[in-house]
Design an enzyme around this catalytic site. Structure first.
Site, PDB file in Angstrom:
ATOM      1  N   TYR A 250      20.972  14.435 -26.525  1.00  0.00           N
ATOM      2  CA  TYR A 250      21.522  14.944 -26.760  1.00  0.00           C
ATOM      3  C   TYR A 250      20.512  16.206 -25.966  1.00  0.00           C
ATOM      4  O   TYR A 250      19.280  16.114 -27.073  1.00  0.00           O
ATOM      5  CB  TYR A 250      22.589  16.114 -27.069  1.00  0.00           C
ATOM      6  CG  TYR A 250      23.711  15.706 -27.711  1.00  0.00           C
ATOM      7  CD1 TYR A 250      24.890  14.960 -26.426  1.00  0.00           C
ATOM      8  CD2 TYR A 250      24.446  15.368 -29.136  1.00  0.00           C
ATOM      9  CE1 TYR A 250      26.087  15.251 -27.041  1.00  0.00           C
ATOM     10  CE2 TYR A 250      25.819  14.788 -29.065  1.00  0.00           C
ATOM     11  CZ  TYR A 250      26.110  14.741 -27.918  1.00  0.00           C
ATOM     12  OH  TYR A 250      27.984  14.254 -28.097  1.00  0.00           O
ATOM     13  N   ASP A 278      27.759  13.850 -20.634  1.00  0.00           N
ATOM     14  CA  ASP A 278      29.180  14.106 -19.981  1.00  0.00           C
ATOM     15  C   ASP A 278      29.944  15.766 -21.421  1.00  0.00           C
ATOM     16  O   ASP A 278      31.072  16.308 -21.341  1.00  0.00           O
ATOM     17  CB  ASP A 278      30.453  13.036 -20.387  1.00  0.00           C
ATOM     18  CG  ASP A 278      29.745  12.779 -21.720  1.00  0.00           C
ATOM     19  OD1 ASP A 278      29.804  13.279 -22.343  1.00  0.00           O
ATOM     20  OD2 ASP A 278      30.838  11.278 -21.833  1.00  0.00           O
ATOM     21  N   HIS A 370      33.844   9.149 -23.854  1.00  0.00           N
ATOM     22  CA  HIS A 370      33.357   9.870 -24.961  1.00  0.00           C
ATOM     23  C   HIS A 370      34.071   9.701 -26.456  1.00  0.00           C
ATOM     24  O   HIS A 370      34.337  10.759 -26.928  1.00  0.00           O
ATOM     25  CB  HIS A 370      33.065  11.127 -24.676  1.00  0.00           C
ATOM     26  CG  HIS A 370      31.434  11.950 -25.153  1.00  0.00           C
ATOM     27  ND1 HIS A 370      30.214  12.519 -25.171  1.00  0.00           N
ATOM     28  CD2 HIS A 370      31.513  12.251 -27.018  1.00  0.00           C
ATOM     29  CE1 HIS A 370      29.677  12.672 -26.451  1.00  0.00           C
ATOM     30  NE2 HIS A 370      30.686  12.388 -27.333  1.00  0.00           N
TER      31      HIS A 370
HETATM   32  C1  LIG Z   1      32.977  10.562 -34.664  1.00  0.00           C
HETATM   33  C2  LIG Z   1      32.239  10.420 -33.185  1.00  0.00           C
HETATM   34  C3  LIG Z   1      31.272  10.580 -33.084  1.00  0.00           C
HETATM   35  C4  LIG Z   1      30.115  10.714 -31.915  1.00  0.00           C
HETATM   36  N1  LIG Z   1      29.721  11.113 -31.268  1.00  0.00           N
HETATM   37  C5  LIG Z   1      28.252  10.976 -30.630  1.00  0.00           C
HETATM   38  C6  LIG Z   1      27.180  11.756 -29.877  1.00  0.00           C
HETATM   39  O1  LIG Z   1      27.025  12.162 -31.144  1.00  0.00           O
HETATM   40  N2  LIG Z   1      27.060  11.476 -29.244  1.00  0.00           N
HETATM   41  C7  LIG Z   1      26.746  10.779 -27.982  1.00  0.00           C
HETATM   42  O2  LIG Z   1      26.690  10.886 -27.323  1.00  0.00           O
HETATM   43  N3  LIG Z   1      28.330  10.493 -28.399  1.00  0.00           N
HETATM   44  C8  LIG Z   1      29.666  10.209 -28.856  1.00  0.00           C
HETATM   45  N4  LIG Z   1      30.133   9.278 -29.413  1.00  0.00           N
HETATM   46  C9  LIG Z   1      30.948   8.843 -28.757  1.00  0.00           C
HETATM   47  C10 LIG Z   1      30.662   7.392 -28.236  1.00  0.00           C
HETATM   48  O3  LIG Z   1      29.154   7.207 -28.482  1.00  0.00           O
HETATM   49  C11 LIG Z   1      31.679   6.485 -27.832  1.00  0.00           C
HETATM   50  O4  LIG Z   1      31.018   6.983 -26.151  1.00  0.00           O
HETATM   51  C12 LIG Z   1      32.797   6.737 -28.070  1.00  0.00           C
HETATM   52  O5  LIG Z   1      32.863   6.494 -29.139  1.00  0.00           O
HETATM   53  C13 LIG Z   1      33.739   5.026 -27.690  1.00  0.00           C
HETATM   54  O6  LIG Z   1      34.809   5.134 -27.640  1.00  0.00           O
HETATM   55  P1  LIG Z   1      35.693   3.839 -29.283  1.00  0.00           P
HETATM   56  O7  LIG Z   1      35.468   5.155 -30.136  1.00  0.00           O
HETATM   57  O8  LIG Z   1      37.227   4.465 -28.810  1.00  0.00           O
HETATM   58  O9  LIG Z   1      34.556   3.086 -29.415  1.00  0.00           O
HETATM   59  C14 LIG Z   1      30.709   9.462 -31.090  1.00  0.00           C
HETATM   60  C15 LIG Z   1      32.042   9.227 -30.922  1.00  0.00           C
HETATM   61  C16 LIG Z   1      33.061   9.443 -32.482  1.00  0.00           C
HETATM   62  C17 LIG Z   1      34.130   8.925 -32.809  1.00  0.00           C
END
Ligand SMILES: Cc1cc2nc3c(=O)[nH]c(=O)nc-3n(C[C@H](O)[C@H](O)[C@H](O)COP(=O)(O)O)c2cc1C
Ligand code: HEM
Length: 508
Positions: A250, A278, A370
């Site tokens: 980030y 995003d 995301h």
């Molecule tokens: C609890 C949680 C926290 C997340 N935190 C971040 C983050 O800090 N930065 C980021 O780029 N994506 C974050 N993501 C998105 C994940 O990297 C990923 O794009 C997403 O979880 C994929 O979908 P899925 O959970 O269905 O596998 C987060 C997702 C979840 C569920």
């Protein structure tokens, strides 16, 4: 440092004198309850702030061990570096540390954890979600499971995979099948990487280290989140020599902090930089936000609004105010100038942005919404994959060893991964699948998740008639139904699932 007895702690368990324990150290939080503090957190843009968690949460732990509530959300030294030295009272006597009183929630959690099904009864990644939902504290479940607004995007992420069918081949010798690959030049035993998910310690005391250790054991790659509960160095220190790691970034408003962080990561051997593009503002994740009105036992808070908590934020927004919304294409050359790591843009949707990314000279993109947590109703990565690959084919040589397309969102089975690979992805990211696995069972849970995927790969590759991943191509799937959402999407019961007034409305 003076030793603090249980009796002394018990005498400071109220608003007039509020001592709490964090990692066996005792702190006097009495003045902190009402005042502002100078935030010394690395990424905090505000010099003087009220505690974003409010005073009620601190009072709940008066005279008790607050480590579990404090640890997932704060950098380890936040409490010691922000409180004046005279507020560091001492340490709990070693013989007494284990008898610091637990809160009711902590006691309940231990009972629930003891009743988990044995790990060998977990048959697929969905099962981890079911167990996590029961064992996680309500706040953690809300943060992990929530998606934005009406949660359409998260449901469609999953549904999209169900609209692609396989076209299997027969009579190919599939005695031995191999699904190993390389991701950005790094070996991986599966065409899957662990995508970044913030605040791992909300789910398990070891947080992201569960993933690091399991990834080492099973030869897969972990993407470290900027907002991990464990520090970056703790995670890298837990990795085995030569274990490849990626970093999710980030971007901070203060670019000098970003530069320091990225270059430190490169020096420590990180093999890829995934810049999240995003999230100029965090989506409204209402399940998470609603936790501001609900106490950890799941019941409504009394006297709302009197503890200084900002009720328009969930944990997600409280921890992410440093993210720079002015990030733009103009910044890409700067990133290229500060690092030699491959740069991947995480959170791309459209063919035109995919082409722009290629022209900007980055090494790849993640087609992702995301996990449905940002712009609701944004199309799933899988749906976008078809258009992006078609556009890249007309624009450049494709497939291209210098530009990778990754996909994430809704992946729970090896068959999902194989569908994405058939449509042109190089590898696939899994977020919640692994997050729920360690929330429910720690490192062993993640290991079991990898074993399940491995078994699913073996079976699916044989049944598809593919000996290696290079045999998987567009001719092995029928994606003509991918856009046919109407009537196929799961029943929309969001209102009953997220509105806390629902049962009340039904009753009246
Ligand atoms: C609890 C949680 C926290 C997340 N935190 C971040 C983050 O800090 N930065 C980021 O780029 N994506 C974050 N993501 C998105 C994940 O990297 C990923 O794009 C997403 O979880 C994929 O979908 P899925 O959970 O269905 O596998 C987060 C997702 C979840 C569920
Ligand atoms: C000097 C001590 C403390 C400081 C300086 C501090 C600071 C902060 C800050 C800056 C945040 C925003 C998130 C972040 O950027 O990290 C936060 C959130 C939070 N803090 Fe603290 N904190 C302290 C102690 C505690 C303790 C002891 C507890 C628990 C008993 C606690 C519970 C919380 C909670 C629950 C949140 C999240 C609020 C939300 O859900 O939005 N904090 N704190």
């Amino acid at each position: 440092m003076s030793l603090v007895s249980q009796e002394a702690l018990a005498q400071h368990a109220n608003r007039e004198s509020c001592w709490i324990v964090v990692h066996n150290h005792v702190y006097d939080m009495t003045d902190f309850l009402d005042g502002k503090f100078i935030c010394r957190a690395l990424f905090c843009p505000q010099p003087e702030v009220e505690h974003p968690g409010g005073s009620r949460i601190i009072l709940r732990y008066a005279g008790k061990d607050a480590t579990a509530a404090y640890e997932p959300i704060h950098p380890p030294d936040m409490i010691s570096s922000n409180l004046p030295l005279e507020k560091h009272i001492g340490v709990v006597e070693a013989s007494e540390a284990s008898s610091v009183p637990q809160t009711e929630e902590q006691k309940q959690r231990e009972v629930v954890l003891a009743s988990r099904p044995p790990l060998d009864e977990i048959l697929n990644l969905h099962d981890f979600e079911a167990v996590a939902k029961v064992v996680l504290p309500p706040k953690a479940w809300a943060y992990y499971s929530s998606a934005s607004d009406d949660e359409i995007a998260i449901r469609e992420n999953r549904a999209a995979y169900q609209r692609v069918c396989f076209l299997p081949r027969i009579l190919r010798d599939v005695t031995s099948v191999d699904w190993s690959t390389t991701i950005l030049g790094q070996k991986s035993s599966l065409p899957v990487y662990i995508s970044a998910t913030a605040l791992g310690k909300l789910g398990h005391p070891d947080g992201e280290l569960n993933l690091t250790r399991a990834a080492a054991k099973h030869g897969i790659i972990q993407m470290i989140p900027t907002l991990a509960s464990c520090s970056f160095d703790e995670i890298v220190d837990a990795a085995q020599p030569g274990q490849p790691l990626f970093l999710q970034l980030y971007v901070n408003r203060d670019r000098s902090l970003t530069k320091k962080y990225v270059q430190h990561a490169e020096r420590r051997g990180v093999k890829g930089l995934f810049i999240t593009v995003d999230a100029p503002q965090l989506g409204r994740r209402e399940k998470d936000m609603r936790m501001k009105f609900v106490d950890e036992s799941g019941t409504a808070k009394v006297q709302e609004g009197q503890d200084g908590v900002k009720k328009n934020e969930g944990i997600a927004r409280a921890i992410s105010s440093f993210i720079d919304p002015s990030l733009s294409w103009k910044d890409i050359p700067w990133f290229k100038s500060i690092t030699n790591m491959p740069i991947i843009l995480k959170g791309v949707s459209t063919p035109s942005d995919a082409i722009k990314a290629y022209e900007a000279g980055v090494q790849g993109i993640v087609l992702s919404n995301h996990g449905g947590r940002q712009l609701d109703s944004s199309r799933s990565g899988l749906e976008n994959l078809v258009d992006v690959v078609a556009a890249l084919k007309t624009h450049m040589q494709w497939p291209n060893p210098n530009f990778s397309i990754f996909v994430d969102g809704g992946v729970r089975r090896a068959s999902d991964v194989l569908k994405a690979l058939a449509l042109g992805a190089s590898a696939v990211g899994v977020g919640r699948g692994f997050l729920y696995a360690f929330s429910a069972y720690g490192q062993e849970g993640v290991e079991r998740a990898v074993e399940i995927l491995r078994d699913e790969f073996e079976m699916n590759m044989r049944l598809l008639g593919a000996q290696t991943l290079s045999d998987i191509g567009p001719d092995m799937v029928d994606a003509s139904g991918l856009r046919a959402r109407a009537g196929i999407a799961p029943q929309d019961n969001l209102f009953s699932a997220t509105c806390r007034f629902f049962y009340f409305l039904v009753v009246i």
